[in-house]
Write a protein that holds these residues in place. Structure first.
Motif, PDB file in Angstrom:
ATOM      1  N   ALA A 141      12.606 -45.413  58.476  1.00  0.00           N
ATOM      2  CA  ALA A 141      13.548 -46.529  58.573  1.00  0.00           C
ATOM      3  C   ALA A 141      13.702 -47.224  57.223  1.00  0.00           C
ATOM      4  CB  ALA A 141      13.076 -47.526  59.624  1.00  0.00           C
ATOM      5  N   ARG A 142      12.591 -47.430  56.515  1.00  0.00           N
ATOM      6  CA  ARG A 142      12.660 -48.064  55.196  1.00  0.00           C
ATOM      7  C   ARG A 142      13.426 -47.178  54.213  1.00  0.00           C
ATOM      8  NH1 ARG A 142       6.451 -49.584  54.264  1.00  0.00           N
ATOM      9  NH2 ARG A 142       7.167 -49.697  52.101  1.00  0.00           N
ATOM     10  N   PHE A 143      13.158 -45.885  54.295  1.00  0.00           N
ATOM     11  CA  PHE A 143      13.854 -44.929  53.433  1.00  0.00           C
ATOM     12  C   PHE A 143      15.359 -44.933  53.729  1.00  0.00           C
ATOM     13  CE2 PHE A 143      15.204 -40.577  52.324  1.00  0.00           C
ATOM     14  CZ  PHE A 143      14.815 -40.553  50.997  1.00  0.00           C
ATOM     15  N   ASP A 144      15.719 -44.920  54.997  1.00  0.00           N
ATOM     16  CA  ASP A 144      17.137 -44.947  55.390  1.00  0.00           C
ATOM     17  C   ASP A 144      17.822 -46.221  54.915  1.00  0.00           C
ATOM     18  OD1 ASP A 144      17.044 -42.458  56.567  1.00  0.00           O
ATOM     19  OD2 ASP A 144      16.768 -43.237  58.608  1.00  0.00           O
ATOM     20  N   ASP A 145      17.121 -47.363  55.006  1.00  0.00           N
ATOM     21  CA  ASP A 145      17.693 -48.621  54.527  1.00  0.00           C
ATOM     22  C   ASP A 145      17.969 -48.563  53.031  1.00  0.00           C
ATOM     23  OD1 ASP A 145      17.684 -49.772  57.027  1.00  0.00           O
ATOM     24  OD2 ASP A 145      15.797 -50.874  56.714  1.00  0.00           O
ATOM     25  N   THR A 146      17.034 -48.000  52.297  1.00  0.00           N
ATOM     26  CA  THR A 146      17.206 -47.886  50.842  1.00  0.00           C
ATOM     27  C   THR A 146      18.388 -46.985  50.511  1.00  0.00           C
ATOM     28  OG1 THR A 146      14.846 -48.228  50.487  1.00  0.00           O
ATOM     29  CG2 THR A 146      16.076 -47.234  48.690  1.00  0.00           C
ATOM     30  N   LEU A 147      18.473 -45.863  51.193  1.00  0.00           N
ATOM     31  CA  LEU A 147      19.597 -44.961  50.939  1.00  0.00           C
ATOM     32  C   LEU A 147      20.926 -45.587  51.343  1.00  0.00           C
ATOM     33  CD1 LEU A 147      18.182 -41.472  51.956  1.00  0.00           C
ATOM     34  CD2 LEU A 147      18.599 -42.370  49.670  1.00  0.00           C
ATOM     35  N   ARG A 148      20.939 -46.335  52.429  1.00  0.00           N
ATOM     36  CA  ARG A 148      22.162 -47.012  52.868  1.00  0.00           C
ATOM     37  C   ARG A 148      22.613 -48.012  51.808  1.00  0.00           C
ATOM     38  NH1 ARG A 148      20.316 -49.306  57.189  1.00  0.00           N
ATOM     39  NH2 ARG A 148      20.328 -47.364  58.337  1.00  0.00           N
ATOM     40  N   THR A 149      21.658 -48.746  51.256  1.00  0.00           N
ATOM     41  CA  THR A 149      21.979 -49.704  50.200  1.00  0.00           C
ATOM     42  C   THR A 149      22.545 -48.985  48.981  1.00  0.00           C
ATOM     43  OG1 THR A 149      20.246 -51.192  50.962  1.00  0.00           O
ATOM     44  CG2 THR A 149      21.028 -51.500  48.713  1.00  0.00           C
ATOM     45  N   ALA A 150      21.929 -47.863  48.620  1.00  0.00           N
ATOM     46  CA  ALA A 150      22.416 -47.096  47.470  1.00  0.00           C
ATOM     47  C   ALA A 150      23.841 -46.600  47.714  1.00  0.00           C
ATOM     48  CB  ALA A 150      21.483 -45.930  47.178  1.00  0.00           C
ATOM     49  N   ARG A 151      24.116 -46.141  48.923  1.00  0.00           N
ATOM     50  CA  ARG A 151      25.470 -45.666  49.238  1.00  0.00           C
ATOM     51  C   ARG A 151      26.493 -46.799  49.157  1.00  0.00           C
ATOM     52  NH1 ARG A 151      22.980 -42.659  53.943  1.00  0.00           N
ATOM     53  NH2 ARG A 151      22.547 -40.609  53.088  1.00  0.00           N
ATOM     54  N   ILE A 152      26.110 -47.962  49.669  1.00  0.00           N
ATOM     55  CA  ILE A 152      27.017 -49.118  49.621  1.00  0.00           C
ATOM     56  C   ILE A 152      27.308 -49.489  48.173  1.00  0.00           C
ATOM     57  CG2 ILE A 152      27.168 -51.594  50.091  1.00  0.00           C
ATOM     58  CD1 ILE A 152      25.623 -50.980  52.744  1.00  0.00           C
ATOM     59  N   ASP A 153      26.266 -49.499  47.331  1.00  0.00           N
ATOM     60  CA  ASP A 153      26.455 -49.812  45.918  1.00  0.00           C
ATOM     61  C   ASP A 153      27.349 -48.785  45.242  1.00  0.00           C
ATOM     62  OD1 ASP A 153      24.876 -52.043  46.192  1.00  0.00           O
ATOM     63  OD2 ASP A 153      23.066 -51.086  45.383  1.00  0.00           O
ATOM     64  N   LEU A 154      27.174 -47.524  45.606  1.00  0.00           N
ATOM     65  CA  LEU A 154      28.010 -46.470  45.034  1.00  0.00           C
ATOM     66  C   LEU A 154      29.470 -46.651  45.433  1.00  0.00           C
ATOM     67  CD1 LEU A 154      28.046 -43.894  43.366  1.00  0.00           C
ATOM     68  CD2 LEU A 154      27.595 -42.612  45.455  1.00  0.00           C
ATOM     69  N   ARG A 155      29.715 -47.010  46.687  1.00  0.00           N
ATOM     70  CA  ARG A 155      31.098 -47.262  47.131  1.00  0.00           C
ATOM     71  C   ARG A 155      31.713 -48.445  46.395  1.00  0.00           C
ATOM     72  NH1 ARG A 155      29.111 -46.749  52.784  1.00  0.00           N
ATOM     73  NH2 ARG A 155      29.077 -44.529  53.142  1.00  0.00           N
ATOM     74  N   LYS A 156      30.901 -49.497  46.191  1.00  0.00           N
ATOM     75  CA  LYS A 156      31.398 -50.660  45.459  1.00  0.00           C
ATOM     76  C   LYS A 156      31.778 -50.273  44.036  1.00  0.00           C
ATOM     77  CE  LYS A 156      28.770 -54.224  47.909  1.00  0.00           C
ATOM     78  NZ  LYS A 156      27.653 -55.179  47.771  1.00  0.00           N
ATOM     79  N   LEU A 157      30.932 -49.474  43.397  1.00  0.00           N
ATOM     80  CA  LEU A 157      31.230 -49.032  42.036  1.00  0.00           C
ATOM     81  C   LEU A 157      32.495 -48.190  42.011  1.00  0.00           C
ATOM     82  CD1 LEU A 157      30.476 -48.791  39.044  1.00  0.00           C
ATOM     83  CD2 LEU A 157      29.193 -46.748  39.658  1.00  0.00           C
ATOM     84  N   GLU A 158      32.608 -47.287  42.963  1.00  0.00           N
ATOM     85  CA  GLU A 158      33.795 -46.443  43.038  1.00  0.00           C
ATOM     86  C   GLU A 158      35.059 -47.289  43.193  1.00  0.00           C
ATOM     87  OE1 GLU A 158      34.409 -43.987  46.601  1.00  0.00           O
ATOM     88  OE2 GLU A 158      34.548 -42.301  45.193  1.00  0.00           O
ATOM     89  N   ASP A 159      35.022 -48.265  44.089  1.00  0.00           N
ATOM     90  CA  ASP A 159      36.168 -49.150  44.288  1.00  0.00           C
ATOM     91  C   ASP A 159      36.489 -49.928  43.019  1.00  0.00           C
ATOM     92  OD1 ASP A 159      36.354 -48.280  46.888  1.00  0.00           O
ATOM     93  OD2 ASP A 159      35.353 -50.050  47.748  1.00  0.00           O
ATOM     94  N   SER A 160      35.458 -50.384  42.338  1.00  0.00           N
ATOM     95  CA  SER A 160      35.641 -51.141  41.104  1.00  0.00           C
ATOM     96  C   SER A 160      36.282 -50.273  40.023  1.00  0.00           C
ATOM     97  CB  SER A 160      34.292 -51.672  40.619  1.00  0.00           C
ATOM     98  OG  SER A 160      34.411 -52.246  39.350  1.00  0.00           O
ATOM     99  N   ILE A 161      35.789 -49.053  39.889  1.00  0.00           N
ATOM    100  CA  ILE A 161      36.334 -48.149  38.868  1.00  0.00           C
ATOM    101  C   ILE A 161      37.780 -47.798  39.179  1.00  0.00           C
ATOM    102  CG2 ILE A 161      36.167 -45.806  37.941  1.00  0.00           C
ATOM    103  CD1 ILE A 161      33.119 -46.150  38.047  1.00  0.00           C
ATOM    104  N   ILE A 162      38.067 -47.544  40.446  1.00  0.00           N
ATOM    105  CA  ILE A 162      39.450 -47.222  40.834  1.00  0.00           C
ATOM    106  C   ILE A 162      40.362 -48.403  40.541  1.00  0.00           C
ATOM    107  CG2 ILE A 162      40.957 -46.796  42.813  1.00  0.00           C
ATOM    108  CD1 ILE A 162      38.684 -45.031  43.950  1.00  0.00           C
TER     109      ILE A 162
END
Length: 117
Positions: A57-78
Motif C-alpha cells: 500500500a505504501r509503495f502504491d501510494d508513492t507510485l501514484r504520487t509519482a504518476r500524478i507529478d508526471l501528469r502535472k509536468l506533462e500538462d505544464s510542458i504542453i
C-alpha cells in the motif's frame, strides 16, 4: 526591435526556463519516490513486523504520487509549448521577411554541413 517582438522572445525564454525547472523538480521528486520505495522494500525484507500488504500500500501510494507529478509536468510542458508556439506564430506574422531569411540561412547552413560529409 519593437515591444511586441521583445515580448515574444521573453515568453519563449521564460517557457524554456520554466520547463527546465519543472523537469528538474519532477526528477527530484521521482528520485525521492524511488528511494522511499526501495527503503520500504528493504524494510519489508528485513523486518517481520511489517505486513506485506502495508508495504504494498505504501509503495502504491508513492507510485501514484509519482504518476500524478508526471501528469502535472506533462500538462505544464504542453501548456508552455503552446504558449511558445503562439509567441513564435505572432513573431512570424509580424516579421515575415525576417522569418524567411532565418529559415533560408538555416537551410544553407544545414545544406553546407550535409555536403561536407
Amino acid at each position: 526591435m519593437d515591444h511586441t517582438q521583445q515580448n515574444g522572445k521573453d515568453e519563449i525564454a521564460g517557457s524554456q526556463a520554466a520547463s527546465g525547472a519543472a523537469r528538474d523538480k519532477l526528477m527530484d521528486e521521482l528520485k525521492n519516490a524511488i528511494g522511499e520505495a526501495e527503503t520500504w522494500l528493504k524494510d519489508a525484507a528485513s523486518q517481520e513486523s511489517i505486513v506485506p500488504s502495508e508495504t504494498r500500500a505504501r509503495f502504491d501510494d508513492t507510485l501514484r504520487t509519482a504518476r500524478i507529478d508526471l501528469r502535472k509536468l506533462e500538462d505544464s510542458i504542453i501548456g508552455r509549448s503552446r504558449d511558445a508556439a503562439k509567441a513564435t506564430d505572432a513573431y512570424v506574422h509580424e516579421n515575415p521577411w525576417k522569418a524567411v531569411s532565418l529559415g533560408a540561412a538555416v537551410g544553407i547552413i544545414v545544406g553546407m554541413l550535409i555536403s561536407r560529409k
